[in-house]
Design a protein around this motif. Sequence first.
Motif, PDB file in Angstrom:
ATOM      1  N   VAL A  37      84.768  28.007 -35.249  1.00 23.00           N
ATOM      2  CA  VAL A  37      84.832  26.626 -35.730  1.00 23.00           C
ATOM      3  C   VAL A  37      83.413  26.135 -36.048  1.00 23.00           C
ATOM      4  N   THR A  38      83.257  25.543 -37.223  1.00 21.01           N
ATOM      5  CA  THR A  38      81.948  25.074 -37.677  1.00 21.01           C
ATOM      6  C   THR A  38      81.948  23.558 -37.809  1.00 21.01           C
ATOM      7  N   ALA A  39      80.894  22.923 -37.335  1.00 26.72           N
ATOM      8  CA  ALA A  39      80.719  21.484 -37.537  1.00 26.72           C
ATOM      9  C   ALA A  39      80.473  21.210 -39.012  1.00 26.72           C
ATOM     10  N   ILE A  40      81.217  20.273 -39.586  1.00 26.86           N
ATOM     11  CA  ILE A  40      81.105  20.017 -41.024  1.00 26.86           C
ATOM     12  C   ILE A  40      79.721  19.500 -41.396  1.00 26.86           C
ATOM     13  N   GLY A  41      79.014  18.933 -40.430  1.00 25.58           N
ATOM     14  CA  GLY A  41      77.652  18.483 -40.707  1.00 25.58           C
ATOM     15  C   GLY A  41      76.751  19.603 -41.176  1.00 25.58           C
ATOM     16  N   ARG A  42      77.009  20.828 -40.715  1.00 26.92           N
ATOM     17  CA  ARG A  42      76.206  21.970 -41.145  1.00 26.92           C
ATOM     18  C   ARG A  42      76.409  22.265 -42.630  1.00 26.92           C
ATOM     19  N   VAL A  43      77.598  21.992 -43.134  1.00 28.49           N
ATOM     20  CA  VAL A  43      77.850  22.170 -44.567  1.00 28.49           C
ATOM     21  C   VAL A  43      77.123  21.091 -45.352  1.00 28.49           C
ATOM     22  N   ILE A  44      77.164  19.862 -44.847  1.00 26.58           N
ATOM     23  CA  ILE A  44      76.515  18.741 -45.519  1.00 26.58           C
ATOM     24  C   ILE A  44      75.009  18.958 -45.616  1.00 26.58           C
ATOM     25  N   THR A  45      74.401  19.487 -44.549  1.00 31.49           N
ATOM     26  CA  THR A  45      72.952  19.701 -44.545  1.00 31.49           C
ATOM     27  C   THR A  45      72.532  20.990 -45.241  1.00 31.49           C
ATOM     28  N   GLY A  46      73.499  21.803 -45.677  1.00 26.44           N
ATOM     29  CA  GLY A  46      73.184  23.057 -46.352  1.00 26.44           C
ATOM     30  C   GLY A  46      72.938  24.224 -45.422  1.00 26.44           C
TER      31      GLY A  46
END
Length: 320
Positions: free
Chosen positions: A267-276
């Motif tokens: 499971v990945t925190a979506i914030g990591r996608v937002i920050t690249g």
Amino acid sequence: MWVVPEAEIAGLMTPEAAFDAVEAVFAAMASGEAYNFPVVREAIGHEDALYGFKGGFDKSALNLGLKAGGYWPNNQKRDLINHQSTVFLFDPDTGRVSAAVGGNLLTALRTAAASAVSIKHLAPEEARVLGMIGAGHQSAFQMRAAARVGQFERVIGWNPHPEMLIRLADTAAEIGLPFEAVELPRLGAEADVIISITSAFEPLLMDGHVKGRTHIAAMGTDTRGKQELDPALVARARLFTDEIAQSLSIGEFQHASAAGNISNSDVTAIGRVITGDHEGRGDAEITIFDGTGVGLQDLAVAGAVVELARQQGKAVKVEI
């Protein structure tokens, strides 16, 4: 202390502002600038209600506080919405209470904003069909928010009580999209993006329903035992959430986790996608975002609305 009454919220907080606040706080969480406190959420043994507290601290925005409230499923008989809440903000320098903000509309806006953030960052680029599971009060906010970030050409929907589908039909008409009521197998097969917004405790959308490249936002009421998706569907998807620990304990991923089908590292925190910091969808066929509803979301939108209310003279100052 500033008080912003519920009646003033609609004239202050826009869906666009809620989206920006939620996207920013997810990024702050991923960078370590913001963190949530442990959630308290319990059945109180009265009116079938769930009540609790969600709080946190965002160092970057200096938002400290909590939201108190929950889910009262019998509120329709009182002409009230099921979700009731109030947000309390505190001065991080002194600990004094700084604001009390009506949380009902803010909760609806921040919940819809979270799924919209997930659609922006995780949905297939070719997504044109939006599927809605659930037709309660929150569903209209969800559909409007999704339409703002996606290029949808039609909406299909299902609800356990078909007579409530008029809400989905009316909302789709309002935003200029055709709507059709369908059964779940067809919804899973045709929709490119699926938003599930129910209070179910047994899976509605099954693994065999979902075909092709799909993004699913599981946004229903989160508590121990809640479930909208088949654990087998969860197990074959690339998984994202707002708060990993919360998702695995009271969110949609709790069942697949308990069965040993997924682990924390899946499971990945979506914030990591937002920050690249994470590629997001990549080559995954199915992505799922579990929106558990973290306290920091509430603080972000409440902090923004207090500033707007003060600027416009709509906040009431109370000495305590």
